[in-house]
Scaffold this motif. Structure first.
Motif, PDB file in Angstrom:
ATOM      1  N   LEU A 209       0.825  -1.209   0.000  1.00 39.53           N
ATOM      2  CA  LEU A 209       0.000   0.000   0.000  1.00 39.53           C
ATOM      3  C   LEU A 209       0.861   1.261   0.000  1.00 39.53           C
ATOM      4  N   ALA A 210       1.934   1.247   0.791  1.00 36.02           N
ATOM      5  CA  ALA A 210       2.813   2.418   0.845  1.00 36.02           C
ATOM      6  C   ALA A 210       3.481   2.673  -0.500  1.00 36.02           C
ATOM      7  N   LEU A 211       3.958   1.623  -1.155  1.00 34.77           N
ATOM      8  CA  LEU A 211       4.610   1.793  -2.453  1.00 34.77           C
ATOM      9  C   LEU A 211       3.617   2.218  -3.530  1.00 34.77           C
ATOM     10  N   ALA A 212       2.381   1.699  -3.451  1.00 36.61           N
ATOM     11  CA  ALA A 212       1.365   2.104  -4.424  1.00 36.61           C
ATOM     12  C   ALA A 212       1.031   3.591  -4.272  1.00 36.61           C
ATOM     13  N   LEU A 213       0.855   4.036  -3.030  1.00 38.72           N
ATOM     14  CA  LEU A 213       0.588   5.449  -2.790  1.00 38.72           C
ATOM     15  C   LEU A 213       1.802   6.304  -3.152  1.00 38.72           C
ATOM     16  N   ALA A 214       3.007   5.781  -2.911  1.00 42.04           N
ATOM     17  CA  ALA A 214       4.210   6.522  -3.286  1.00 42.04           C
ATOM     18  C   ALA A 214       4.290   6.703  -4.795  1.00 42.04           C
ATOM     19  N   PHE A 215       3.896   5.669  -5.535  1.00 42.74           N
ATOM     20  CA  PHE A 215       3.886   5.792  -6.998  1.00 42.74           C
ATOM     21  C   PHE A 215       2.891   6.855  -7.453  1.00 42.74           C
ATOM     22  N   LEU A 216       1.710   6.881  -6.839  1.00 39.18           N
ATOM     23  CA  LEU A 216       0.702   7.876  -7.213  1.00 39.18           C
ATOM     24  C   LEU A 216       1.173   9.292  -6.868  1.00 39.18           C
ATOM     25  N   LEU A 217       1.767   9.453  -5.685  1.00 42.24           N
ATOM     26  CA  LEU A 217       2.278  10.771  -5.311  1.00 42.24           C
ATOM     27  C   LEU A 217       3.441  11.177  -6.209  1.00 42.24           C
ATOM     28  N   GLY A 218       4.320  10.234  -6.515  1.00 41.28           N
ATOM     29  CA  GLY A 218       5.420  10.534  -7.432  1.00 41.28           C
ATOM     30  C   GLY A 218       4.915  10.909  -8.806  1.00 41.28           C
ATOM     31  N   LEU A 219       3.882  10.246  -9.283  1.00 40.61           N
ATOM     32  CA  LEU A 219       3.292  10.589 -10.576  1.00 40.61           C
ATOM     33  C   LEU A 219       2.671  11.985 -10.539  1.00 40.61           C
TER      34      LEU A 219
ATOM     35  N   LEU B  10      10.568   3.106   0.311  1.00 35.89           N
ATOM     36  CA  LEU B  10      11.124   1.787   0.601  1.00 35.89           C
ATOM     37  C   LEU B  10      12.204   1.863   1.679  1.00 35.89           C
ATOM     38  N   LEU B  11      13.043   2.887   1.588  1.00 35.03           N
ATOM     39  CA  LEU B  11      14.131   3.031   2.556  1.00 35.03           C
ATOM     40  C   LEU B  11      13.610   3.323   3.957  1.00 35.03           C
TER      41      LEU B  11
ATOM     42  N   ALA C 274       7.750  13.550   0.510  1.00 32.95           N
ATOM     43  CA  ALA C 274       6.542  12.745   0.332  1.00 32.95           C
ATOM     44  C   ALA C 274       6.807  11.286   0.670  1.00 32.95           C
ATOM     45  N   GLY C 275       7.968  10.774   0.241  1.00 27.41           N
ATOM     46  CA  GLY C 275       8.301   9.386   0.559  1.00 27.41           C
ATOM     47  C   GLY C 275       8.500   9.154   2.044  1.00 27.41           C
ATOM     48  N   ILE C 276       9.146  10.097   2.726  1.00 34.00           N
ATOM     49  CA  ILE C 276       9.386   9.953   4.170  1.00 34.00           C
ATOM     50  C   ILE C 276       8.075   9.991   4.950  1.00 34.00           C
ATOM     51  N   VAL C 277       7.254  10.986   4.667  1.00 31.22           N
ATOM     52  CA  VAL C 277       5.990  11.139   5.396  1.00 31.22           C
ATOM     53  C   VAL C 277       5.072   9.950   5.130  1.00 31.22           C
ATOM     54  N   LEU C 278       5.059   9.485   3.884  1.00 33.00           N
ATOM     55  CA  LEU C 278       4.195   8.356   3.538  1.00 33.00           C
ATOM     56  C   LEU C 278       4.642   7.083   4.250  1.00 33.00           C
ATOM     57  N   ALA C 279       5.949   6.817   4.248  1.00 34.63           N
ATOM     58  CA  ALA C 279       6.460   5.610   4.902  1.00 34.63           C
ATOM     59  C   ALA C 279       6.303   5.666   6.418  1.00 34.63           C
ATOM     60  N   ALA C 280       6.233   6.880   6.973  1.00 33.38           N
ATOM     61  CA  ALA C 280       6.030   7.021   8.418  1.00 33.38           C
ATOM     62  C   ALA C 280       4.592   6.750   8.828  1.00 33.38           C
ATOM     63  N   GLY C 281       3.714   6.522   7.850  1.00 32.98           N
ATOM     64  CA  GLY C 281       2.324   6.212   8.154  1.00 32.98           C
ATOM     65  C   GLY C 281       1.407   7.414   8.229  1.00 32.98           C
ATOM     66  N   LEU C 282       1.925   8.604   7.929  1.00 29.27           N
ATOM     67  CA  LEU C 282       1.100   9.814   7.968  1.00 29.27           C
ATOM     68  C   LEU C 282       0.473  10.048   6.603  1.00 29.27           C
ATOM     69  N   LEU C 283      -0.470   9.200   6.234  1.00 30.68           N
ATOM     70  CA  LEU C 283      -1.049   9.245   4.895  1.00 30.68           C
ATOM     71  C   LEU C 283      -1.809  10.543   4.609  1.00 30.68           C
ATOM     72  N   PRO C 284      -2.678  11.026   5.531  1.00 28.83           N
ATOM     73  CA  PRO C 284      -3.370  12.293   5.236  1.00 28.83           C
ATOM     74  C   PRO C 284      -2.408  13.454   5.032  1.00 28.83           C
ATOM     75  N   LEU C 285      -1.356  13.518   5.855  1.00 29.05           N
ATOM     76  CA  LEU C 285      -0.386  14.596   5.708  1.00 29.05           C
ATOM     77  C   LEU C 285       0.341  14.498   4.371  1.00 29.05           C
ATOM     78  N   ALA C 286       0.715  13.283   3.958  1.00 26.31           N
ATOM     79  CA  ALA C 286       1.416  13.107   2.688  1.00 26.31           C
ATOM     80  C   ALA C 286       0.541  13.515   1.503  1.00 26.31           C
ATOM     81  N   VAL C 287      -0.726  13.096   1.524  1.00 23.29           N
ATOM     82  CA  VAL C 287      -1.613  13.382   0.389  1.00 23.29           C
ATOM     83  C   VAL C 287      -2.021  14.848   0.367  1.00 23.29           C
ATOM     84  N   LEU C 288      -2.530  15.344   1.507  1.00 26.62           N
ATOM     85  CA  LEU C 288      -2.994  16.731   1.548  1.00 26.62           C
ATOM     86  C   LEU C 288      -1.835  17.707   1.379  1.00 26.62           C
ATOM     87  N   GLY C 289      -0.687  17.393   1.986  1.00 28.29           N
ATOM     88  CA  GLY C 289       0.477  18.263   1.821  1.00 28.29           C
ATOM     89  C   GLY C 289       0.949  18.325   0.386  1.00 28.29           C
ATOM     90  N   SER C 290       0.969  17.188  -0.313  1.00 29.59           N
ATOM     91  CA  SER C 290       1.377  17.174  -1.714  1.00 29.59           C
ATOM     92  C   SER C 290       0.386  17.926  -2.585  1.00 29.59           C
TER      93      SER C 290
END
Length: 224
Positions: A26-36, A68-69, A111-127
């Motif tokens: 799930l984290a990598l899938a969301l990371a791909f979407l945020l990266g895109l 991933l890291l 975005a990768g750090i915040v997403l991997a830390a489990g802060l999904l709302p912050l990663a999405v809304l912040g981006s």
């Protein structure tokens, strides 16, 4: 007493379940979407001279790799210390030509750090917030595109004629550099055109004593 099974017990196998495969997927899938999303914002707001598609793909890869890291680091304290030591010796020597590229690089990493830390709302809304801000400011760029006009003329008389003609046909004229040799004078002007009118270039090329005329668009950064 140490048994036969204890002797061949693998610590690697014991750590295989330290990170849930579902959470990692799930984290990598969301990371791909945020990266895109970061890539699309970069492509839409780019204002440099030469667009690099490989840099846009790098933003997606950087978001995935950072996620991933951080997933690996957060699962093991000892691994996190070793990772800090390993990354401290890495040196990146690729030159960043556009200042805004640095902001996109940090955005992808954050975005990768915040997403991997489990802060999904912050990663999405912040981006989303950062993307909207960048798009708004990039759409408010000035409509006046700067150009560099390079003219080679024979003598001072032709230089005065060139300046008089260019001043009458452009909105703004600024001499950037002047190079003088025994048989030629090279002039470099920064000009702002009037409604994209570049017809004066043909007139300059047909003037007596003018051997070379070039009009080049640039991004406002001049080294000289």
């Amino acid at each position: 007493m140490i048994t036969f099974q204890d002797m061949f017990k693998s610590s690697f196998l014991e750590r295989m379940d330290s990170v849930s495969l579902l959470d990692a997927a799930l984290a990598l899938a969301l990371a791909f979407l945020l990266g895109l999303f970061i890539f699309l914002v970069y492509k839409r707001s780019y204002s440099g001279v030469m667009y690099s598609a490989s840099f846009g793909v790098t933003l997606i890869a950087l978001t995935l790799i950072t996620t991933l890291l951080i997933l690996a680091v957060t699962s093991n304290v000892v691994l996190s210390l070793g990772m800090v030591g390993a990354l401290s010796i890495v040196r990146f020597r690729t030159a960043i030509k556009e200042p805004m590229d640095i902001a996109f690089l940090f955005w992808a990493i954050a975005a990768g750090i915040v997403l991997a830390a489990g802060l999904l709302p912050l990663a999405v809304l912040g981006s989303l917030f950062v993307g909207v801000v960048l798009l708004v400011f990039s759409s408010r760029k000035s409509g006046e595109s700067p150009y560099i006009l390079v003219v080679h003329c024979a003598a001072r008389e032709e230089e005065d004629q060139v300046r008089a003609l260019v001043e009458a046909r452009v909105k703004r004229l600024n001499l950037k550099s002047k190079s003088v040799s025994p048989d030629r004078i090279e002039l470099n002007y920064e000009v702002r055109l009037r409604e994209g009118d570049a017809g004066f270039v043909n007139e300059l090329g047909s003037m007596a004593g003018v051997s070379h005329v070039v009009l080049v668009s640039y991004n406002g950064d001049y080294m000289g």
